[in-house]
Design an enzyme around this catalytic site. Structure first.
Site, mmCIF file in Angstrom:
data_model
loop_
_atom_site.group_PDB
_atom_site.id
_atom_site.type_symbol
_atom_site.label_atom_id
_atom_site.label_comp_id
_atom_site.label_asym_id
_atom_site.label_seq_id
_atom_site.Cartn_x
_atom_site.Cartn_y
_atom_site.Cartn_z
ATOM 1 N N LYS A 97 -12.010 -4.792 3.407
ATOM 2 C CA LYS A 97 -13.002 -5.271 4.369
ATOM 3 C C LYS A 97 -14.358 -5.630 3.761
ATOM 4 O O LYS A 97 -15.187 -6.274 4.430
ATOM 5 C CB LYS A 97 -13.230 -4.208 5.462
ATOM 6 C CG LYS A 97 -12.060 -4.054 6.395
ATOM 7 C CD LYS A 97 -11.975 -5.236 7.355
ATOM 8 C CE LYS A 97 -10.626 -5.373 8.011
ATOM 9 N NZ LYS A 97 -9.864 -6.547 7.618
ATOM 10 N N TYR A 128 0.884 -1.168 0.000
ATOM 11 C CA TYR A 128 0.000 0.000 0.000
ATOM 12 C C TYR A 128 0.918 1.214 0.000
ATOM 13 O O TYR A 128 1.615 1.446 0.986
ATOM 14 C CB TYR A 128 -0.873 0.032 1.254
ATOM 15 C CG TYR A 128 -1.947 -1.039 1.329
ATOM 16 C CD1 TYR A 128 -1.663 -2.310 1.823
ATOM 17 C CD2 TYR A 128 -3.257 -0.766 0.929
ATOM 18 C CE1 TYR A 128 -2.653 -3.290 1.913
ATOM 19 C CE2 TYR A 128 -4.253 -1.737 1.014
ATOM 20 C CZ TYR A 128 -3.942 -2.986 1.501
ATOM 21 O OH TYR A 128 -4.927 -3.948 1.596
HETATM 22 C C1 PHB Z 1 -7.219 -6.623 -4.469
HETATM 23 O O1 PHB Z 1 -6.368 -7.505 -4.581
HETATM 24 O O2 PHB Z 1 -8.060 -6.411 -5.366
HETATM 25 C C2 PHB Z 1 -7.227 -5.786 -3.242
HETATM 26 C C3 PHB Z 1 -6.372 -6.114 -2.197
HETATM 27 C C4 PHB Z 1 -6.364 -5.330 -1.056
HETATM 28 C C5 PHB Z 1 -7.200 -4.247 -0.962
HETATM 29 C C6 PHB Z 1 -8.075 -3.939 -1.991
HETATM 30 C C7 PHB Z 1 -8.078 -4.710 -3.135
HETATM 31 O O3 PHB Z 1 -7.154 -3.482 0.161
#
Ligand code: PHB
Ligand code: APR
Length: 389
Positions: A296, A200
């Site tokens: 979530k 992230y």
């Molecule tokens: C996803 O892999 O699409 C994904 C993963 C984590 C998140 C949101 C989307 O927080």
């Protein structure tokens, strides 16, 4: 026709609820507006909390999940200067599983088929009646014919745009909403993931997320203005922007390829209270929406289903209404904490249009504090792996 529970919506919430009820000999009919192919073409998030994995196990739908799901013991949060690892395993003793929601939905359809479940697709004009009587009914149109099912209870699992929530009189409902001034442009590509764990990234150019589905299927997102169109984003432009937002080492090693899917999703926090109106119970996206930043959405739908399936079984098979009476309050207590976490993650990682210089410093300080404090990391990890049901 007559059944014990009519379930409106054949997304993950409706399918899982039906599966758990059928296994306890409660009869259900699922009414779904779309075709099955359409439901299975939706690409959504892919991180399952251990509680969700346990529920899928109890529903008897975890065979492929056990084989193909990727265990993730942590994730990374970054900005232009720092890369902080949140080690879920070390901090909480638990891990999450990366497995696409689309796959969960497909597995649920397979399991429901094996049970001989009653799923009606391409229904129109669903109308819920007599919710304040001892028994209720649901009318719908399929292939031009109007039909009616009598039932004891109705589960509204029909997502944010469904009819269930709107059946509760507006004066009896309270809605809470925060709309964020940006969206996520997401792509899927048949390339190895940028990193073993999710990243992230809060960069000076905005948020980015590096995620995955399997060893050769990656899922990436970048924060974009809501006014952007996916067509304005060529693959080259996307990869260039993603690279500029990821830590340099990850960006340098990034393997790119053609995008399979490209779309922009708006970000929103929304909740409607109460979750019960007479014989109607709201579940999942029909009652609440969270921004995807904390992963979530699906997990919250599963905890609603956990509370509701037990409550309905108690009411129908044991003549005990304590669970259905407590459903709204119990589910909302958990929902609001996940709403808070998703909102906090969103604020911590995104740039807001027109924000002052103070806001960027606050994000930097939050990440720097996470780097230094195990207590702060544990708090994040505890929420990310999911609060207890
Ligand atoms: C996803 O892999 O699409 C994904 C993963 C984590 C998140 C949101 C989307 O927080
Ligand atoms: N009549 C019948 N079906 C309907 C109606 C209607 N009026 N309106 C919507 N539906 C169907 C939709 O076609 C969809 O298949 O209800 C289903 C709702 O599914 P989702 O939107 O996926 O919601 P839910 O099952 O609660 O799933 C939880 O978790 O990650 C999040 O948003 C993500 O979908 C995900 C959610």
């Amino acid at each position: 026709m007559k059944t014990e529970v009519v379930i409106i919506g054949g997304g993950p919430s409706g399918l899982l609820l039906s599966q758990l009820l059928n296994r306890a000999n409660v009869s259900t009919v699922i009414l779904e507006r779309a075709t099955r192919a359409r439901v299975l073409s939706r690409i959504r998030a892919g991180v399952l909390e251990p509680g969700t994995v346990q529920m899928l196990h109890e529903a008897g739908v975890d065979e492929r999940l056990k084989r193909e799901g990727l265990e993730h013991n942590g994730c990374f949060l970054t900005d232009d200067d720092l890369m902080v690892q949140i080690n879920f395993r070390q901090l909480t003793g638990k891990s999450v599983t990366v497995y696409g929601q689309t796959e969960v939905t497909a597995d649920l359809y397979t399991a429901q088929d094996e049970m001989g479940a009653n799923i009606v697709h391409e229904v129109e004009d669903v109308a819920i009646q007599s919710l304040d009587q001892t028994s209720s009914s649901v009318e719908y149109t399929v292939k031009g014919e109007r039909k009616r099912i009598d039932c004891a209870y109705v589960a509204g699992c029909d997502g944010f745009h469904g009819v269930s929530r709107k059946t509760i009189p507006a004066a009896k409902r309270r809605e809470f909403e925060r709309v964020y001034p940006f969206g996520w442009l997401g792509i899927l590509s048949q390339t190895p993931p940028a990193n073993e764990e999710l990243i992230y990234a809060n960069s000076s150019r905005g948020f980015a997320l590096a995620s995955m589905r399997n060893k050769n299927l990656s899922r990436y997102y970048v924060q974009v203005p809501l006014s952007d169109e996916p067509d304005a984003w060529s693959d080259d432009r996307f990869w260039q922007e993603l690279r500029s937002r990821l830590p340099a080492e990850t960006a340098d090693a990034l393997v790119t390829g053609p995008s399979i899917e490209k779309s922009i999703a708006p970000l929103r926090s929304f909740a409607s209270e109460p979750l019960r109106w007479g014989n109607l119970f709201l579940v999942g996206d029909a009652a609440h929406i969270v921004p995807p930043t904390g992963a979530k959405g699906l997990n919250l739908a599963v905890s609603d289903v956990f509370y509701l399936h037990q409550a309905l079984i108690d009411a129908l098979k044991r003549d005990n209404n304590a669970g259905i009476d407590a459903y709204s309050e119990r589910a909302l207590a958990r929902i609001w904490k996940a709403m808070r976490f998703s909102w906090q993650m969103t604020n911590m990682l995104h740039q807001f249009d027109g924000e002052d210089s103070f806001a960027a410093r606050m994000r930097k300080a939050t990440l720097s504090h996470l780097a230094q404090s195990e207590t702060a990391r544990r708090e994040l990890a505890e929420n990310y792996i999911g609060l207890p049901f």
